[in-house]
Design an enzyme around this catalytic site. Sequence first.
Site, PDB file in Angstrom:
ATOM      1  N   HIS A 122       0.737  -1.332   0.074  1.00 38.52           N
ATOM      2  CA  HIS A 122      -0.039  -0.065   0.147  1.00 38.52           C
ATOM      3  C   HIS A 122       0.994   1.202   0.073  1.00 38.52           C
ATOM      4  O   HIS A 122       1.661   1.237   0.813  1.00 38.52           O
ATOM      5  CB  HIS A 122      -0.713   0.112   1.231  1.00 38.52           C
ATOM      6  N   ARG A 147      -0.374  -0.631  -4.484  1.00 40.67           N
ATOM      7  CA  ARG A 147      -1.642  -0.151  -4.394  1.00 40.67           C
ATOM      8  C   ARG A 147      -1.712   1.415  -4.093  1.00 40.67           C
ATOM      9  O   ARG A 147      -0.862   1.800  -3.235  1.00 40.67           O
ATOM     10  CB  ARG A 147      -2.730  -0.845  -3.360  1.00 40.67           C
ATOM     11  N   TYR A 159     -10.805   7.088   2.839  1.00 45.22           N
ATOM     12  CA  TYR A 159     -10.297   5.780   2.951  1.00 45.22           C
ATOM     13  C   TYR A 159      -9.138   5.533   2.340  1.00 45.22           C
ATOM     14  O   TYR A 159      -8.562   6.111   1.105  1.00 45.22           O
ATOM     15  CB  TYR A 159     -11.324   4.846   2.232  1.00 45.22           C
ATOM     16  N   ASP A 210      -8.027   0.968  -4.955  1.00 46.75           N
ATOM     17  CA  ASP A 210      -9.297   0.455  -4.381  1.00 46.75           C
ATOM     18  C   ASP A 210     -10.156   1.619  -4.277  1.00 46.75           C
ATOM     19  O   ASP A 210     -10.084   2.647  -3.564  1.00 46.75           O
ATOM     20  CB  ASP A 210      -9.060   0.221  -2.792  1.00 46.75           C
ATOM     21  N   HIS A 212     -13.233   1.197  -3.129  1.00 48.78           N
ATOM     22  CA  HIS A 212     -13.681   0.966  -1.706  1.00 48.78           C
ATOM     23  C   HIS A 212     -15.489   1.127  -1.920  1.00 48.78           C
ATOM     24  O   HIS A 212     -15.876   1.833  -0.975  1.00 48.78           O
ATOM     25  CB  HIS A 212     -13.111   1.692  -0.748  1.00 48.78           C
ATOM     26  N   GLU A 236     -10.249  -1.996  -7.810  1.00 45.41           N
ATOM     27  CA  GLU A 236     -10.805  -2.870  -6.875  1.00 45.41           C
ATOM     28  C   GLU A 236     -12.192  -2.199  -6.436  1.00 45.41           C
ATOM     29  O   GLU A 236     -12.247  -1.191  -6.179  1.00 45.41           O
ATOM     30  CB  GLU A 236      -9.883  -3.185  -5.464  1.00 45.41           C
ATOM     31  N   GLU A 262     -13.869  -8.459  -1.179  1.00 42.31           N
ATOM     32  CA  GLU A 262     -13.314  -8.683   0.204  1.00 42.31           C
ATOM     33  C   GLU A 262     -14.365  -8.816   1.260  1.00 42.31           C
ATOM     34  O   GLU A 262     -14.274  -9.278   2.369  1.00 42.31           O
ATOM     35  CB  GLU A 262     -12.290  -7.647   0.627  1.00 42.31           C
ATOM     36  N   ARG A 283     -11.549 -11.694  -4.457  1.00 38.89           N
ATOM     37  CA  ARG A 283     -11.007 -10.996  -3.107  1.00 38.89           C
ATOM     38  C   ARG A 283     -11.207 -11.551  -1.948  1.00 38.89           C
ATOM     39  O   ARG A 283     -10.681 -11.431  -0.752  1.00 38.89           O
ATOM     40  CB  ARG A 283     -11.286  -9.588  -3.005  1.00 38.89           C
ATOM     41  N   HIS A 312      -7.832 -10.578  -0.196  1.00 40.01           N
ATOM     42  CA  HIS A 312      -7.579  -9.490   0.957  1.00 40.01           C
ATOM     43  C   HIS A 312      -6.486  -9.966   1.781  1.00 40.01           C
ATOM     44  O   HIS A 312      -6.510 -11.013   2.341  1.00 40.01           O
ATOM     45  CB  HIS A 312      -9.120  -9.496   1.531  1.00 40.01           C
ATOM     46  N   GLU A 339      -2.592  -9.492  -1.313  1.00 43.48           N
ATOM     47  CA  GLU A 339      -2.397  -8.032  -0.619  1.00 43.48           C
ATOM     48  C   GLU A 339      -1.699  -8.271   0.580  1.00 43.48           C
ATOM     49  O   GLU A 339      -1.728  -9.354   1.234  1.00 43.48           O
ATOM     50  CB  GLU A 339      -3.706  -7.636  -0.188  1.00 43.48           C
ATOM     51  N   TRP A 402     -18.711   3.463   2.659  1.00 42.39           N
ATOM     52  CA  TRP A 402     -17.340   4.032   3.166  1.00 42.39           C
ATOM     53  C   TRP A 402     -16.326   2.991   2.474  1.00 42.39           C
ATOM     54  O   TRP A 402     -16.813   1.848   2.520  1.00 42.39           O
ATOM     55  CB  TRP A 402     -17.323   3.835   4.557  1.00 42.39           C
TER      56      TRP A 402
HETATM   57  O1  KDG Z   1     -11.723  -4.034   7.575  1.00 40.06           O
HETATM   58  C1  KDG Z   1     -11.876  -3.349   6.580  1.00 40.06           C
HETATM   59  C2  KDG Z   1     -10.692  -3.325   5.792  1.00 40.06           C
HETATM   60  O2  KDG Z   1     -10.139  -4.462   5.688  1.00 40.06           O
HETATM   61  C3  KDG Z   1     -10.743  -2.943   4.412  1.00 40.06           C
HETATM   62  O3  KDG Z   1     -11.114  -1.603   4.510  1.00 40.06           O
HETATM   63  C4  KDG Z   1      -9.185  -2.856   3.645  1.00 40.06           C
HETATM   64  O4  KDG Z   1     -10.395  -2.511   1.497  1.00 40.06           O
HETATM   65  C5  KDG Z   1      -9.407  -2.802   2.247  1.00 40.06           C
HETATM   66  C6  KDG Z   1      -8.257  -3.405   1.428  1.00 40.06           C
HETATM   67  O5  KDG Z   1      -8.298  -3.371   0.254  1.00 40.06           O
HETATM   68  O6  KDG Z   1      -7.325  -3.802   2.128  1.00 40.06           O
HETATM   69 MG    MG Z   2     -10.319  -3.045  -0.518  1.00 44.81          MG
END
Ligand code: KDG
Ligand code: MG
Length: 402
Positions: A122, A147, A159, A210, A212, A236, A262, A283, A312, A339, A402
């Site tokens: 990340h 990422r 995020y 991501d 998200h 993602e 995920e 994922r 994930h 990841e 979120w």
């Molecule tokens: O608990 C939530 C996280 O694991 C998540 O927000 C992390 O999106 C995520 C990622 O891709 O690692």
């Molecule tokens: Mg994610």
Amino acid sequence: MRITAAKVIVCCPGRNFITLKIDTDAGIYGLGDATLNGRELAVATYLEQYCIPALIGKDPRNTEDIWHYFYRGVYWKRGAVTMTAVSAIDLALWDIKGKALNTPLYNLLGGKSRERILVYAHATGKNLQQTIDDVGRKVEQSFQAVRVQSGVAGLAKIYGVAKDGRSYEPAQKGMPAEEVWDTSKYLNSVPQVFEKVREAFGHDLHLLHDVHHRCTPIEAARLAKSLEPYHLFWLEDPVSGELQEGLRLLRQHSTTPIAIGEVFNTVYDYTALITEQLIDYIRMPLVHGGGITHLLKVAAFASIYHIQTGFHGATDLSPVNLAASIHFDLAISNFGIQEYMPHQEVVHEVFKINYRFDSGFLQINEAPGIGVDIDEEKARDYPYQTACLPVNRKADGTMYYW
Ligand code: KDG
Ligand code: MG
């Protein structure tokens, strides 16, 4: 062999983790990760009240039957809490199986299809320059896939963007913090970030992003299309996970590869996505997706459609899940990427790990089973603390994803 006892270990070395430990009359025990970020005690209670009493006396080698006992045998199927508990049981049983046969888990899953696991790191920054600097640090650390999440001007917290100098940990003590979201600002910012990152690092580095869950299908289509010149490894969760049909629209407009899942728990969250080839990577992690027993089937199903895995692996999944994922990733033929966010050092006071990062890849040693151990005495030094993920509102106050 029989299961004689099982217990749930709750600890918070820097963040909360739930671990299931299953004992047998052969003197062998197995560990399973049961951590569900922000809802940890719901899984602990489900395991303690409903699963552990039913496990006692069962033969731990019967992983398939026990999986169906806790899935099909329960009227209230699916759902994150239930499936995290099923996953923890399954992981612990496969750990026992490996230890009983004195072999690493990957040997029970078909042996090695590869010697090491490609991972992505990340990189984050509050603004473009900080983000580019962080990508540079990851490249220096020899990551081959990164990422990229950057702050968006006008949005105070978003995020994936860490507080200065710290690794990103969205769960905060107490009740959920509130963040403010603006899709338009986000959609304008992301392509500019990737343009500059490509300019700075060239075209060999794998780049991921991501979303998200924060776009509608048409917004996601626009984003995926605008990112095409920067040929991402994947985009993602472009739309909210529960809307499988949402990806049809995106697919009609873009060739940017898509990863999702995920927050999924079973193959039934994936059927349209896989059979209609609306995605490129699954994922769903072992810890929330029914463990080894279920993910073996989902990965095999995906492989028929040339879809790969990209599990994930955020820091809210414990080292037990990460090690089990590495075994799984080593074994299956349609592995794509893993990841990898390193856990804080304090986590390793409690969990004794068997994997290491080297030159962009993860490797695991020959310890039998999953190969991670827990120091229960140390775990007691770090008692549970209530912590929750943030919630998102649009500027006018509307609750959002979120
Ligand atoms: O608990 C939530 C996280 O694991 C998540 O927000 C992390 O999106 C995520 C990622 O891709 O690692
Ligand atoms: Mg994610």
